[in-house]
Design an enzyme around this catalytic site. Structure first.
Site, PDB file in Angstrom:
ATOM      1  N   THR A  90      54.092  31.765 148.984  1.00  0.00           N
ATOM      2  CA  THR A  90      52.240  32.393 149.166  1.00  0.00           C
ATOM      3  C   THR A  90      51.212  31.348 148.919  1.00  0.00           C
ATOM      4  O   THR A  90      52.000  29.943 148.680  1.00  0.00           O
ATOM      5  CB  THR A  90      52.626  32.932 147.443  1.00  0.00           C
ATOM      6  OG1 THR A  90      52.625  32.189 146.759  1.00  0.00           O
ATOM      7  CG2 THR A  90      53.305  34.276 147.205  1.00  0.00           C
ATOM      8  N   GLY A 119      58.153  29.737 138.420  1.00  0.00           N
ATOM      9  CA  GLY A 119      57.783  29.273 137.246  1.00  0.00           C
ATOM     10  C   GLY A 119      57.422  30.603 136.902  1.00  0.00           C
ATOM     11  O   GLY A 119      57.878  31.512 137.835  1.00  0.00           O
ATOM     12  N   GLY A 174      55.198  32.070 135.680  1.00  0.00           N
ATOM     13  CA  GLY A 174      54.076  32.629 136.069  1.00  0.00           C
ATOM     14  C   GLY A 174      54.599  33.786 137.373  1.00  0.00           C
ATOM     15  O   GLY A 174      53.379  35.033 137.897  1.00  0.00           O
ATOM     16  N   GLU A 211      50.843  35.220 130.629  1.00  0.00           N
ATOM     17  CA  GLU A 211      49.252  35.529 131.362  1.00  0.00           C
ATOM     18  C   GLU A 211      48.555  35.716 130.204  1.00  0.00           C
ATOM     19  O   GLU A 211      49.286  36.719 129.398  1.00  0.00           O
ATOM     20  CB  GLU A 211      50.051  35.762 132.237  1.00  0.00           C
ATOM     21  CG  GLU A 211      51.364  35.335 134.005  1.00  0.00           C
ATOM     22  CD  GLU A 211      50.407  34.215 133.750  1.00  0.00           C
ATOM     23  OE1 GLU A 211      48.722  34.224 134.919  1.00  0.00           O
ATOM     24  OE2 GLU A 211      50.891  33.040 134.009  1.00  0.00           O
TER      25      GLU A 211
END
Length: 300
Positions: free
Chosen positions: A40, A65, A67, A273
Site C-alpha cells: 500500500t 499494525g 490501523g 480509528e
C-alpha cells in the site's frame, strides 16, 4: 487454500517489515501455491485491493499494525464471498493478533500461518464500521487524540497508559443513554467501552476474559466517581477478572445488541480509528470471519 495475497503496509513498525518481506514471501511459498505481495502507498489502498481480490484468492494476509488490520477487515467483512484472513503483526500494539495467539515476531507468525489452523471469530459491527477489538467513546477516544507520536515510537504500547494518565485529569463527564438486550443505563459517564477481543493498547486491561467466539460483546461504563479505580486497574497490566472493588462506580455487562446516545455528541474510537460520532447502534456478528490463528484456545 492455494492462492494467497499478502497486503503490506510498508510504514508499519518503522519499516522493519519491508526489510524482511522477501524472507516472509519465500517462507509462505513453502505452504501455498501462489503468493502475491501487494504494497500500500496511502490510506485506503488496502480496502481497494481487498475489493479487487474478491473471489480471486483463498486467503488475505494483513502485514502491519492495528490501523492496517482495521482497514482490511472492514473491507473483507462487507464482502459476500469472504476469503480467510491472517495477520503478520508489525505495529505498536497489534491487539487482535495477540487475541488470536500470533507470535509478535513476523517470521514466527508466518510459521504459525503455515500451520493453517482455521477458526471462525466474532466481529463487532456499528453502523458502517466493523471492529475486532473495541468500540469506545469518552476517555478512550481522548487517549488516542492525546497520544504523543514520539512517545508512541519510543515507548510502544506503554505510551497508551501514559496518555491515559494525562487524559484522566482533563476529561469531563457526558450524559450517556444505553439500551441493550440485557441492560439499560441513563446517567453520567466518563467512558463507554465495548470489547470483542481481550486486548486494548497491547494489554489485557479491560476485558481479560473476553473471547472472540462467545457470541457476545463485553461492555464497561465508567462513571465520574470511578477514575481512581480505573487508573489502578489499567496500571496493573494483567487482570484475571473484573475488579471486586468496582462496586457502583463501574458497570459491566454483556450484550448482543446495543444502542447508544450521548450528550454532547461523542467521537467514536473504533479499533483506534476515529471516523464517526454518536448516536450509534452496535451488534455482534457471531463467527463472521474465518481467521488463521496461532496459540489460541477455541470455544467448542
Amino acid at each position: 487454500m492455494k492462492k494467497v495475497a499478502l497486503i503490506l503496509n510498508p510504514n508499519a513498525g518503522k519499516r522493519k517489515m519491508v526489510d524482511s518481506i522477501d524472507a516472509i514471501k519465500e517462507k509462505l511459498q513453502e505452504g501455498f501455491e501462489e503468493v502475491e505481495v501487494m504494497v500500500t502507498k496511502e490510506k485506503g489502498d488496502g480496502a481497494k485491493l481487498v475489493s479487487d481480490l474478491e473471489g480471486k484468492v483463498d486467503l488475505i494476509i494483513g502485514a502491519g499494525g492495528d490501523g492496517t488490520i482495521y482497514e482490511l477487515i472492514n473491507a473483507i467483512c462487507s464482502l459476500k464471498d469472504r476469503p480467510a484472513f491472517a495477520i503478520i503483526p508489525g505495529g505498536t500494539c497489534n491487539d487482535f493478533s495477540r487475541t488470536i495467539g500470533m507470535k509478535q515476531n513476523p517470521l514466527l507468525a508466518v510459521e504459525q500461518i503455515l500451520e493453517k489452523r482455521m477458526e471462525q471469530v466474532d466481529v463487532g459491527k456499528c453502523d458502517k464500521q466493523y471492529f475486532l477489538n473495541f468500540w469506545g467513546i469518552g476517555l478512550i477516544s481522548k487517549v488516542s487524540d492525546n497520544m504523543d507520536t514520539q512517545n508512541k515510537q519510543l515507548l510502544g504500547k506503554l505510551s497508551y497508559y501514559i496518555s491515559a494518565g494525562q487524559t484522566i485529569m482533563e476529561s469531563e463527564p457526558f450524559q450517556l443513554k444505553v439500551k441493550s438486550d440485557t441492560t439499560d443505563y441513563d446517567g453520567p459517564a466518563m467512558m463507554f467501552l465495548i470489547g470483542n477481543g481481550s486486548y486494548v493498547g497491547g494489554f489485557q486491561s479491560f476485558f481479560p476474559e473476553s473471547h472472540v467466539q462467545d457470541g457476545v460483546l463485553d461492555v464497561l461504563i465508567v462513571k465520574q466517581t470511578s477514575l481512581t479505580h480505573l487508573w489502578t486497574w489499567m496500571q496493573s497490566k494483567i487482570q484475571q477478572q473484573f475488579p471486586a472493588e468496582a462496586d457502583e462506580s463501574l458497570i459491566y455487562f454483556q450484550a448482543r445488541e446495543i444502542e447508544i446516545e450521548a450528550t454532547p455528541k461523542q467521537e467514536i474510537d473504533c479499533d483506534g480509528e476515529c471516523n464517526f460520532s454518536t448516536p450509534s447502534k452496535i451488534k455482534i456478528l457471531p463467527k463472521h470471519l474465518k481467521v488463521l490463528v496461532g496459540d489460541f484456545e477455541s470455544i467448542k
